[in-house]
Design a protein around this motif. Structure first.
Motif, short mmCIF file in Angstrom:
data_model
loop_
_atom_site.label_atom_id
_atom_site.label_comp_id
_atom_site.label_asym_id
_atom_site.label_seq_id
_atom_site.Cartn_x
_atom_site.Cartn_y
_atom_site.Cartn_z
N TYR A 1 0.83 -1.21 0.00
CA TYR A 1 0.00 0.00 0.00
C TYR A 1 0.88 1.27 0.00
O TYR A 1 0.69 2.17 -0.81
CB TYR A 1 -0.92 -0.01 1.23
N ASP B 1 3.19 1.58 -3.20
CA ASP B 1 2.40 1.89 -4.40
C ASP B 1 1.98 3.37 -4.36
O ASP B 1 2.02 4.07 -5.38
CB ASP B 1 1.19 0.96 -4.46
N TYR B 2 1.59 3.82 -3.18
CA TYR B 2 1.20 5.23 -3.01
C TYR B 2 2.40 6.12 -3.31
O TYR B 2 2.31 7.16 -3.99
CB TYR B 2 0.68 5.45 -1.58
N ARG C 1 2.99 6.46 -7.06
CA ARG C 1 2.04 7.36 -7.72
C ARG C 1 2.29 8.81 -7.32
O ARG C 1 2.22 9.73 -8.14
CB ARG C 1 0.61 6.95 -7.35
N ALA C 2 2.57 9.02 -6.02
CA ALA C 2 2.77 10.40 -5.54
C ALA C 2 3.93 11.05 -6.28
O ALA C 2 3.82 12.20 -6.73
CB ALA C 2 3.03 10.39 -4.02
N SER D 1 1.47 2.36 -11.59
CA SER D 1 1.17 3.57 -10.81
C SER D 1 2.11 4.70 -11.17
O SER D 1 1.73 5.87 -11.14
CB SER D 1 1.28 3.27 -9.30
#
Ligand code: FBP
Length: 300
Positions: free
Chosen positions: A182, A185-186, A189-190, A232
């Motif tokens: 989690y 992956d965040y 993308r960020a 992502s």
């Protein structure tokens, strides 16, 4: 083929494209895949990282290794870049780290203040700047604003931006931790949303807690997680961290999996310069082979 991102980029298109091309196609294997050697540890971890192989305390030793191993770039903070890089100018691309911190204060409010500028990176002949972003830290307000200024400067000067995207802080811990799928992956993308050309990510773990949102509370294979990270990141090129020194087979297997998932390459520091020079040179050659064979099996 690995991800490629040498497209136009507004008015800074040519400068950025020249630098990306130099790193990805004029160094290393020259095939668009990359192994970068980070050497920012003297600030980030302190001299303890040089204890087992004291020669690595000397920036000249690591720069010579990066040149002889055919690295796609070497990552330095401003002091080492100013004092040592000129002797290797043109032989290996420089990535200037332009923010940093020590590991001495607790990590729960992590933030890396600016330590150098994109303009200094231009003066030193760098082919990229590196920025550490602590995703989820209570100080992310300052971090996002600081990164916005760096990104603007990088685009003005045609300088590629590599973001070390690291989840940190108690809110991240409550959702499975800094290495959870989690959180990583965040982080992927960020960094892409914030304008990174490359995003450096740690290896994801399929672990979660009750607070972790869906769809991250289910088992996944390494390949599935890596392919999701690459998705992502979009057009930001993914570089996977080598991490603390491990056995060769483990690192080579991870490298092949990352390439197979569509990552552009690896950032490998301690795993190279904490070894004897001969071993490090041969490991670098094998890392390149793993990237090529892994990419040959690509099925993201
Ligand atoms: P290594 O290959 O040695 O792990 O280096 C990658 C890196 O991102 C360095 O650039 C950085 O100093 C270090 O890891 C940070 O590691 P950590 O998050 O464990 O402090």
């Amino acid at each position: 083929m690995p991800q490629t991102a040498i497209g136009s980029h507004g008015t800074a298109g040519a400068g950025r494209a020249v630098r990306l091309h130099r790193m990805l196609y004029r160094h290393g294997a020259g095939d668009g895949r990359a192994v970068f050697i980070p050497y920012d540890h003297g600030l980030e971890h302190g001299p303890r990282d040089f204890a087992d192989h004291p020669q690595a305390a000397d920036p000249s030793y690591v720069l010579r290794l990066a040149v002889d191993a055919g690295a796609n770039g070497v990552v330095l903070h401003i002091g080492a870049a100013q004092q040592f890089f000129w002797e290797y100018a043109g032989e290996v691309p420089l990535i200037l780290k332009i923010n940093g911190k020590t590991e001495i204060p607790p990590d729960d409010r992590a933030f890396s203040p600016a330590t150098a500028t994109v303009e200094e990176a231009v003066r030193l002949g760098a082919d990229a700047v590196g920025y550490t972003l602590y995703v989820g830290s209570p100080r992310q307000d300052e971090d996002l604003a600081q990164l916005g200024r760096v990104r603007e400067d990088a685009q003005r000067f045609g300088m590629p931006l590599i973001v070390w995207s690291y989840p940190r802080g108690s809110a991240v811990a409550a959702r499975g931790g800094r290495e959870s799928f989690y959180a990583i992956d965040y982080a992927a993308r960020a960094a892409a949303e914030l304008g990174a050309d490359f995003v450096k990510l740690n290896w994801p773990q399929a672990r979660w807690r009750d607070e972790t949102p869906q769809p991250y509370r289910e088992p996944r294979s390494d390949s599935e997680m890596l392919a999701a990270l690459v998705r992502s990141a979009g057009r930001a090129l993914v570089l996977v961290s080598g991490g603390a020194k491990t056995g060769d087979d483990e690192l080579l297997a991870k490298t092949a999996l990352a390439a197979g998932a569509g990552a552009t390459g690896m950032i490998v520091g301690r795993n190279l310069w904490q070894r004897e020079r001969g071993e490090a040179l041969s490991l670098m050659a094998r890392l390149r082979e793993s990237l090529a064979t892994g990419a040959g099996r690509a099925n993201p």
